[in-house]
Design a protein around this motif. Sequence first.
Motif, PDB file in Angstrom:
ATOM      1  N   ASN A  87     -22.350 -20.401 -68.946  1.00  0.00           N
ATOM      2  CA  ASN A  87     -21.558 -21.114 -67.951  1.00  0.00           C
ATOM      3  C   ASN A  87     -20.135 -20.577 -67.989  1.00  0.00           C
ATOM      4  O   ASN A  87     -19.581 -20.356 -69.066  1.00  0.00           O
ATOM      5  CB  ASN A  87     -21.540 -22.619 -68.243  1.00  0.00           C
ATOM      6  CG  ASN A  87     -22.898 -23.262 -68.133  1.00  0.00           C
ATOM      7  OD1 ASN A  87     -23.362 -23.592 -67.035  1.00  0.00           O
ATOM      8  ND2 ASN A  87     -23.576 -23.427 -69.274  1.00  0.00           N
ATOM      9  N   ILE A 115     -20.118 -24.028 -58.365  1.00  0.00           N
ATOM     10  CA  ILE A 115     -19.774 -25.419 -58.097  1.00  0.00           C
ATOM     11  C   ILE A 115     -18.257 -25.517 -58.037  1.00  0.00           C
ATOM     12  O   ILE A 115     -17.569 -25.152 -58.997  1.00  0.00           O
ATOM     13  CB  ILE A 115     -20.330 -26.356 -59.190  1.00  0.00           C
ATOM     14  CG1 ILE A 115     -21.849 -26.183 -59.300  1.00  0.00           C
ATOM     15  CG2 ILE A 115     -19.970 -27.810 -58.889  1.00  0.00           C
ATOM     16  CD1 ILE A 115     -22.442 -26.824 -60.548  1.00  0.00           C
ATOM     17  N   THR A 130     -12.741 -32.934 -68.516  1.00  0.00           N
ATOM     18  CA  THR A 130     -14.033 -32.440 -68.036  1.00  0.00           C
ATOM     19  C   THR A 130     -15.102 -32.573 -69.113  1.00  0.00           C
ATOM     20  O   THR A 130     -16.218 -33.051 -68.845  1.00  0.00           O
ATOM     21  CB  THR A 130     -13.911 -30.977 -67.580  1.00  0.00           C
ATOM     22  OG1 THR A 130     -13.005 -30.902 -66.473  1.00  0.00           O
ATOM     23  CG2 THR A 130     -15.253 -30.418 -67.164  1.00  0.00           C
ATOM     24  N   LEU A 188     -18.473 -34.911 -69.135  1.00  0.00           N
ATOM     25  CA  LEU A 188     -19.822 -34.422 -69.438  1.00  0.00           C
ATOM     26  C   LEU A 188     -20.440 -35.218 -70.579  1.00  0.00           C
ATOM     27  O   LEU A 188     -21.630 -35.563 -70.548  1.00  0.00           O
ATOM     28  CB  LEU A 188     -19.765 -32.934 -69.805  1.00  0.00           C
ATOM     29  CG  LEU A 188     -19.390 -31.965 -68.692  1.00  0.00           C
ATOM     30  CD1 LEU A 188     -19.129 -30.575 -69.257  1.00  0.00           C
ATOM     31  CD2 LEU A 188     -20.485 -31.908 -67.615  1.00  0.00           C
ATOM     32  N   GLY A 244     -22.076 -38.215 -69.583  1.00  0.00           N
ATOM     33  CA  GLY A 244     -23.290 -38.048 -68.789  1.00  0.00           C
ATOM     34  C   GLY A 244     -23.064 -37.728 -67.331  1.00  0.00           C
ATOM     35  O   GLY A 244     -24.010 -37.749 -66.534  1.00  0.00           O
ATOM     36  N   MET A 245     -21.825 -37.409 -66.938  1.00  0.00           N
ATOM     37  CA  MET A 245     -21.560 -37.045 -65.551  1.00  0.00           C
ATOM     38  C   MET A 245     -22.194 -35.696 -65.219  1.00  0.00           C
ATOM     39  O   MET A 245     -22.381 -34.844 -66.093  1.00  0.00           O
ATOM     40  CB  MET A 245     -20.055 -36.950 -65.288  1.00  0.00           C
ATOM     41  CG  MET A 245     -19.340 -38.281 -65.212  1.00  0.00           C
ATOM     42  SD  MET A 245     -17.625 -38.031 -64.635  1.00  0.00           S
ATOM     43  CE  MET A 245     -16.981 -39.686 -64.815  1.00  0.00           C
ATOM     44  N   THR A 246     -22.517 -35.495 -63.954  1.00  0.00           N
ATOM     45  CA  THR A 246     -22.968 -34.190 -63.493  1.00  0.00           C
ATOM     46  C   THR A 246     -21.797 -33.210 -63.521  1.00  0.00           C
ATOM     47  O   THR A 246     -20.628 -33.615 -63.592  1.00  0.00           O
ATOM     48  CB  THR A 246     -23.490 -34.277 -62.052  1.00  0.00           C
ATOM     49  OG1 THR A 246     -22.408 -34.675 -61.193  1.00  0.00           O
ATOM     50  CG2 THR A 246     -24.639 -35.282 -61.947  1.00  0.00           C
ATOM     51  N   ILE A 247     -22.094 -31.923 -63.440  1.00  0.00           N
ATOM     52  CA  ILE A 247     -21.029 -30.917 -63.441  1.00  0.00           C
ATOM     53  C   ILE A 247     -20.052 -31.129 -62.281  1.00  0.00           C
ATOM     54  O   ILE A 247     -18.827 -31.137 -62.500  1.00  0.00           O
ATOM     55  CB  ILE A 247     -21.615 -29.493 -63.430  1.00  0.00           C
ATOM     56  CG1 ILE A 247     -22.318 -29.199 -64.754  1.00  0.00           C
ATOM     57  CG2 ILE A 247     -20.511 -28.457 -63.173  1.00  0.00           C
ATOM     58  CD1 ILE A 247     -23.095 -27.891 -64.766  1.00  0.00           C
ATOM     59  N   PRO A 248     -20.508 -31.332 -61.032  1.00  0.00           N
ATOM     60  CA  PRO A 248     -19.533 -31.542 -59.947  1.00  0.00           C
ATOM     61  C   PRO A 248     -18.629 -32.745 -60.194  1.00  0.00           C
ATOM     62  O   PRO A 248     -17.416 -32.672 -59.958  1.00  0.00           O
ATOM     63  CB  PRO A 248     -20.424 -31.750 -58.708  1.00  0.00           C
ATOM     64  CG  PRO A 248     -21.711 -31.082 -59.046  1.00  0.00           C
ATOM     65  CD  PRO A 248     -21.888 -31.278 -60.521  1.00  0.00           C
ATOM     66  N   ASP A 249     -19.200 -33.848 -60.663  1.00  0.00           N
ATOM     67  CA  ASP A 249     -18.388 -35.046 -60.912  1.00  0.00           C
ATOM     68  C   ASP A 249     -17.445 -34.836 -62.095  1.00  0.00           C
ATOM     69  O   ASP A 249     -16.309 -35.328 -62.093  1.00  0.00           O
ATOM     70  CB  ASP A 249     -19.291 -36.252 -61.180  1.00  0.00           C
ATOM     71  CG  ASP A 249     -19.972 -36.766 -59.918  1.00  0.00           C
ATOM     72  OD1 ASP A 249     -19.523 -36.396 -58.813  1.00  0.00           O
ATOM     73  OD2 ASP A 249     -20.956 -37.519 -60.038  1.00  0.00           O
ATOM     74  N   ALA A 250     -17.910 -34.105 -63.097  1.00  0.00           N
ATOM     75  CA  ALA A 250     -17.086 -33.883 -64.291  1.00  0.00           C
ATOM     76  C   ALA A 250     -15.866 -33.035 -63.980  1.00  0.00           C
ATOM     77  O   ALA A 250     -14.751 -33.352 -64.415  1.00  0.00           O
ATOM     78  CB  ALA A 250     -17.918 -33.227 -65.394  1.00  0.00           C
TER      79      ALA A 250
END
Length: 295
Positions: free
Chosen positions: A201, A222, A245, A249, A252-258
Amino acid sequence: MAIYNLGSINIDHFYEVDHLPMPGETLASSGYRVGLGGKGANQSIAAALAGAPVHHIGAIGEEGGWCKTRLSNAGVDTDLVATVPTATGHANICIDTAGENLIILYSGANAHISDTQIGEALGQAVPDDYLVLQNETCLTYEAALIARACGVFVVYSAAPFDASRAIQMLPVVDLLVVNEVEAEQLSSALGVEVDDIEVPNLLITRGANGAVWRVGATGEHIYADAFKVDPVDTTGAGDCFVGNTVAALDHGMTIPDAIRFGAAASAIQVTRHGTADAMPNRAEVVAFLAERGSD
Protein backbone atom coordinates in the motif's frame (compact mmCIF):
# COMPACT_ATOMS: atom_id res chain seq x y z
CA MET A 1 -6.20 -3.84 18.41
CA ALA A 2 -3.43 -1.41 19.37
CA ILE A 3 -0.84 0.89 17.82
CA TYR A 4 2.87 0.57 18.65
CA ASN A 5 4.95 3.57 17.63
CA LEU A 6 8.74 3.41 17.47
CA GLY A 7 9.05 7.14 17.29
CA SER A 8 11.08 10.24 17.98
CA ILE A 9 10.48 12.55 20.93
CA ASN A 10 11.75 16.10 20.41
CA ILE A 11 11.71 19.39 22.25
CA ASP A 12 10.54 21.87 19.63
CA HIS A 13 11.81 25.46 19.61
CA PHE A 14 9.56 27.69 17.47
CA TYR A 15 10.70 31.00 15.98
CA GLU A 16 8.19 33.25 14.21
CA VAL A 17 9.76 35.12 11.28
CA ASP A 18 8.59 37.37 8.43
CA HIS A 19 10.05 34.96 5.88
CA LEU A 20 12.13 31.80 5.90
CA PRO A 21 15.86 32.59 6.05
CA MET A 22 18.10 32.44 3.00
CA PRO A 23 21.69 31.12 3.13
CA GLY A 24 23.86 33.53 5.12
CA GLU A 25 20.89 35.60 6.27
CA THR A 26 20.34 36.54 9.92
CA LEU A 27 16.73 37.13 10.94
CA ALA A 28 15.17 38.56 14.08
CA SER A 29 12.32 36.45 15.45
CA SER A 30 9.07 38.16 16.40
CA GLY A 31 8.03 35.30 18.67
CA TYR A 32 9.43 32.25 20.45
CA ARG A 33 7.89 29.27 22.22
CA VAL A 34 8.78 25.72 23.27
CA GLY A 35 6.65 22.61 22.84
CA LEU A 36 6.65 18.85 22.49
CA GLY A 37 7.33 17.48 19.02
CA GLY A 38 9.12 14.85 17.00
CA LYS A 39 7.35 12.91 14.25
CA GLY A 40 6.89 9.97 16.60
CA ALA A 41 5.48 11.93 19.53
CA ASN A 42 3.22 13.89 17.18
CA GLN A 43 1.82 10.72 15.64
CA SER A 44 1.37 9.00 19.00
CA ILE A 45 -0.54 11.94 20.46
CA ALA A 46 -2.63 12.32 17.30
CA ALA A 47 -3.61 8.64 17.37
CA ALA A 48 -4.28 8.59 21.12
CA LEU A 49 -6.47 11.70 20.96
CA ALA A 50 -8.33 10.00 18.10
CA GLY A 51 -9.22 7.24 20.55
CA ALA A 52 -6.69 4.50 19.74
CA PRO A 53 -4.65 2.60 22.35
CA VAL A 54 -1.07 3.74 21.67
CA HIS A 55 2.22 2.36 23.06
CA HIS A 56 5.20 4.62 22.41
CA ILE A 57 8.70 3.13 22.09
CA GLY A 58 11.31 5.87 22.42
CA ALA A 59 13.97 7.63 24.49
CA ILE A 60 14.54 10.96 26.21
CA GLY A 61 17.39 12.61 28.11
CA GLU A 62 17.25 13.58 31.78
CA GLU A 63 15.88 17.02 30.91
CA GLY A 64 13.03 15.54 28.84
CA GLY A 65 10.87 14.14 31.63
CA TRP A 66 8.15 16.66 30.88
CA CYS A 67 7.90 15.26 27.34
CA LYS A 68 7.06 11.82 28.71
CA THR A 69 4.50 13.40 31.03
CA ARG A 70 2.86 15.20 28.12
CA LEU A 71 2.59 11.96 26.17
CA SER A 72 1.01 10.24 29.16
CA ASN A 73 -1.43 13.08 29.70
CA ALA A 74 -2.59 12.69 26.09
CA GLY A 75 -3.38 9.03 26.72
CA VAL A 76 -0.19 7.46 25.32
CA ASP A 77 1.31 4.47 27.16
CA THR A 78 4.92 5.52 27.93
CA ASP A 79 6.13 2.46 29.84
CA LEU A 80 8.64 1.78 27.06
CA VAL A 81 10.06 5.31 26.86
CA ALA A 82 13.59 5.06 28.28
CA THR A 83 15.72 7.78 29.88
CA VAL A 84 19.26 7.69 28.46
CA PRO A 85 22.48 9.62 29.26
CA THR A 86 22.29 12.03 26.34
CA ALA A 87 20.22 15.10 25.47
CA THR A 88 16.62 14.75 24.35
CA GLY A 89 16.21 15.22 20.61
CA HIS A 90 15.20 18.69 19.57
CA ALA A 91 14.13 20.76 16.58
CA ASN A 92 14.59 24.42 15.73
CA ILE A 93 11.57 25.50 13.66
CA CYS A 94 11.19 28.77 11.77
CA ILE A 95 7.60 29.64 10.80
CA ASP A 96 6.79 32.44 8.37
CA THR A 97 3.65 34.56 8.13
CA ALA A 98 2.09 32.14 5.61
CA GLY A 99 2.49 29.21 8.00
CA GLU A 100 5.32 27.57 6.05
CA ASN A 101 8.27 26.20 8.01
CA LEU A 102 11.98 25.38 7.97
CA ILE A 103 13.23 22.76 10.46
CA ILE A 104 16.66 21.71 11.78
CA LEU A 105 16.71 18.42 13.73
CA TYR A 106 19.08 17.01 16.35
CA SER A 107 18.55 13.28 16.99
CA GLY A 108 19.91 13.10 20.54
CA ALA A 109 18.23 10.35 22.58
CA ASN A 110 16.23 9.19 19.54
CA ALA A 111 19.39 7.46 18.29
CA HIS A 112 19.76 5.52 21.55
CA ILE A 113 16.66 3.34 21.55
CA SER A 114 17.61 -0.27 22.35
CA ASP A 115 16.85 -3.66 20.82
CA THR A 116 15.58 -4.68 24.26
CA GLN A 117 12.91 -1.96 24.25
CA ILE A 118 11.69 -2.98 20.81
CA GLY A 119 11.68 -6.69 21.61
CA GLU A 120 9.82 -6.12 24.88
CA ALA A 121 7.22 -3.92 23.20
CA LEU A 122 6.53 -6.06 20.15
CA GLY A 123 6.47 -9.17 22.33
CA GLN A 124 3.11 -7.82 23.51
CA ALA A 125 1.77 -7.22 19.99
CA VAL A 126 -0.78 -9.48 18.30
CA PRO A 127 -1.82 -9.91 14.66
CA ASP A 128 -3.76 -6.93 13.30
CA ASP A 129 -2.02 -4.50 15.63
CA TYR A 130 -0.15 -1.63 13.95
CA LEU A 131 3.51 -0.60 14.12
CA VAL A 132 4.19 3.00 13.10
CA LEU A 133 7.71 4.00 12.05
CA GLN A 134 9.49 7.16 10.83
CA ASN A 135 13.08 8.06 9.94
CA GLU A 136 13.86 9.96 13.17
CA THR A 137 14.91 6.94 15.23
CA CYS A 138 17.29 4.03 14.94
CA LEU A 139 16.32 0.34 14.43
CA THR A 140 13.32 0.91 12.16
CA TYR A 141 14.23 -1.99 9.85
CA GLU A 142 14.81 -4.36 12.74
CA ALA A 143 11.50 -3.42 14.34
CA ALA A 144 9.64 -3.91 11.05
CA LEU A 145 11.11 -7.40 10.66
CA ILE A 146 9.92 -8.40 14.13
CA ALA A 147 6.49 -6.88 13.57
CA ARG A 148 5.91 -8.57 10.22
CA ALA A 149 6.83 -11.93 11.76
CA CYS A 150 4.12 -11.33 14.37
CA GLY A 151 1.45 -10.44 11.81
CA VAL A 152 1.54 -6.74 12.76
CA PHE A 153 0.65 -4.20 10.04
CA VAL A 154 3.70 -1.95 9.48
CA VAL A 155 3.18 1.73 8.60
CA TYR A 156 6.34 3.59 7.58
CA SER A 157 6.57 7.35 7.02
CA ALA A 158 9.74 7.84 4.95
CA ALA A 159 10.57 11.21 6.51
CA PRO A 160 12.92 12.93 6.91
CA PHE A 161 13.53 11.42 3.49
CA ASP A 162 16.55 9.23 2.81
CA ALA A 163 16.33 7.24 -0.42
CA SER A 164 18.64 4.39 0.63
CA ARG A 165 16.81 3.94 3.91
CA ALA A 166 13.41 4.00 2.22
CA ILE A 167 14.54 1.40 -0.34
CA GLN A 168 15.77 -0.86 2.47
CA MET A 169 12.37 -0.59 4.18
CA LEU A 170 10.19 -1.40 1.15
CA PRO A 171 10.21 -5.21 1.56
CA VAL A 172 9.19 -5.02 5.25
CA VAL A 173 6.34 -2.48 5.22
CA ASP A 174 2.62 -2.84 4.57
CA LEU A 175 1.93 0.87 4.08
CA LEU A 176 4.49 3.39 2.83
CA VAL A 177 3.61 7.05 3.50
CA VAL A 178 5.36 9.79 1.51
CA ASN A 179 4.56 13.27 0.30
CA GLU A 180 4.62 14.13 -3.41
CA VAL A 181 8.25 15.27 -3.41
CA GLU A 182 9.41 12.18 -1.52
CA ALA A 183 7.44 9.94 -3.90
CA GLU A 184 9.24 11.44 -6.88
CA GLN A 185 12.62 11.18 -5.14
CA LEU A 186 12.01 7.52 -4.34
CA SER A 187 10.80 6.68 -7.85
CA SER A 188 13.89 8.38 -9.29
CA ALA A 189 16.19 6.43 -6.95
CA LEU A 190 14.48 3.17 -7.92
CA GLY A 191 14.32 4.02 -11.64
CA VAL A 192 10.58 3.33 -11.84
CA GLU A 193 7.37 5.34 -12.06
CA VAL A 194 5.71 6.27 -8.76
CA ASP A 195 2.85 3.85 -9.47
CA ASP A 196 5.38 1.04 -9.95
CA ILE A 197 6.96 1.33 -6.49
CA GLU A 198 6.59 -2.19 -5.14
CA VAL A 199 4.85 -1.98 -1.78
CA PRO A 200 1.49 -3.44 -0.65
CA ASN A 201 0.00 0.00 0.00
CA LEU A 202 1.26 3.47 -0.90
CA LEU A 203 -0.19 6.63 0.65
CA ILE A 204 0.89 9.93 -0.91
CA THR A 205 0.05 13.17 0.88
CA ARG A 206 -0.37 16.17 -1.41
CA GLY A 207 -0.88 19.12 0.91
CA ALA A 208 -3.76 21.31 -0.23
CA ASN A 209 -4.54 18.72 -2.92
CA GLY A 210 -5.40 16.03 -0.40
CA ALA A 211 -4.04 12.47 -0.44
CA VAL A 212 -4.19 9.31 -2.51
CA TRP A 213 -3.90 5.68 -1.33
CA ARG A 214 -2.81 3.11 -3.93
CA VAL A 215 -3.64 -0.52 -3.21
CA GLY A 216 -0.74 -2.50 -4.64
CA ALA A 217 -2.57 -5.77 -5.21
CA THR A 218 -5.28 -4.23 -7.40
CA GLY A 219 -3.82 -0.91 -8.50
CA GLU A 220 -6.91 0.86 -7.14
CA HIS A 221 -6.44 4.53 -6.22
CA ILE A 222 -8.48 5.97 -3.36
CA TYR A 223 -8.57 9.77 -3.08
CA ALA A 224 -9.29 12.13 -0.21
CA ASP A 225 -9.67 15.83 -0.88
CA ALA A 226 -8.18 18.38 1.51
CA PHE A 227 -10.55 20.63 3.44
CA LYS A 228 -10.15 24.33 2.72
CA VAL A 229 -8.97 26.23 5.81
CA ASP A 230 -6.77 29.23 6.57
CA PRO A 231 -3.53 27.72 7.97
CA VAL A 232 -1.42 29.47 10.58
CA ASP A 233 1.21 26.73 11.10
CA THR A 234 1.68 23.63 8.92
CA THR A 235 4.29 22.03 11.21
CA GLY A 236 3.22 18.50 12.09
CA ALA A 237 0.29 18.38 9.66
CA GLY A 238 1.56 15.19 8.03
CA ASP A 239 2.05 13.56 11.42
CA CYS A 240 -1.49 14.53 12.40
CA PHE A 241 -2.79 13.00 9.18
CA VAL A 242 -0.91 9.72 9.65
CA GLY A 243 -1.76 9.35 13.35
CA ASN A 244 -5.45 9.95 12.76
CA THR A 245 -5.60 7.77 9.66
CA VAL A 246 -4.01 4.80 11.46
CA ALA A 247 -6.26 5.36 14.49
CA ALA A 248 -9.28 5.35 12.18
CA LEU A 249 -8.12 2.09 10.58
CA ASP A 250 -7.59 0.67 14.07
CA HIS A 251 -11.23 1.58 14.81
CA GLY A 252 -12.29 -0.50 11.79
CA MET A 253 -12.95 2.30 9.30
CA THR A 254 -12.61 1.62 5.59
CA ILE A 255 -9.63 3.13 3.77
CA PRO A 256 -11.69 5.96 2.17
CA ASP A 257 -13.25 6.90 5.52
CA ALA A 258 -9.93 6.62 7.35
CA ILE A 259 -8.01 8.95 5.05
CA ARG A 260 -10.92 11.42 5.08
CA PHE A 261 -10.83 11.33 8.88
CA GLY A 262 -7.08 12.02 8.72
CA ALA A 263 -7.65 14.90 6.28
CA ALA A 264 -10.21 16.47 8.62
CA ALA A 265 -7.89 16.17 11.61
CA SER A 266 -4.98 17.81 9.79
CA ALA A 267 -7.27 20.59 8.55
CA ILE A 268 -8.05 21.43 12.16
CA GLN A 269 -4.41 21.10 13.25
CA VAL A 270 -3.00 23.60 10.75
CA THR A 271 -5.32 26.33 12.07
CA ARG A 272 -3.50 26.17 15.42
CA HIS A 273 0.03 26.98 16.51
CA GLY A 274 2.32 24.13 17.55
CA THR A 275 2.76 20.46 16.76
CA ALA A 276 1.73 17.98 19.46
CA ASP A 277 -0.03 20.84 21.25
CA ALA A 278 -2.21 21.47 18.21
CA MET A 279 -3.57 17.94 17.67
CA PRO A 280 -7.39 17.72 17.77
CA ASN A 281 -9.29 15.06 19.69
CA ARG A 282 -11.74 12.59 18.18
CA ALA A 283 -14.82 14.60 19.15
CA GLU A 284 -13.45 17.68 17.38
CA VAL A 285 -12.77 15.71 14.19
CA VAL A 286 -16.22 14.09 14.25
CA ALA A 287 -17.85 17.51 14.72
CA PHE A 288 -15.73 18.99 11.89
CA LEU A 289 -16.79 16.19 9.55
CA ALA A 290 -20.43 16.65 10.51
CA GLU A 291 -20.16 20.33 9.62
CA ARG A 292 -17.86 20.10 6.59
CA GLY A 293 -18.52 16.58 5.39
CA SER A 294 -19.96 17.72 2.07
CA ASP A 295 -16.88 19.82 1.19
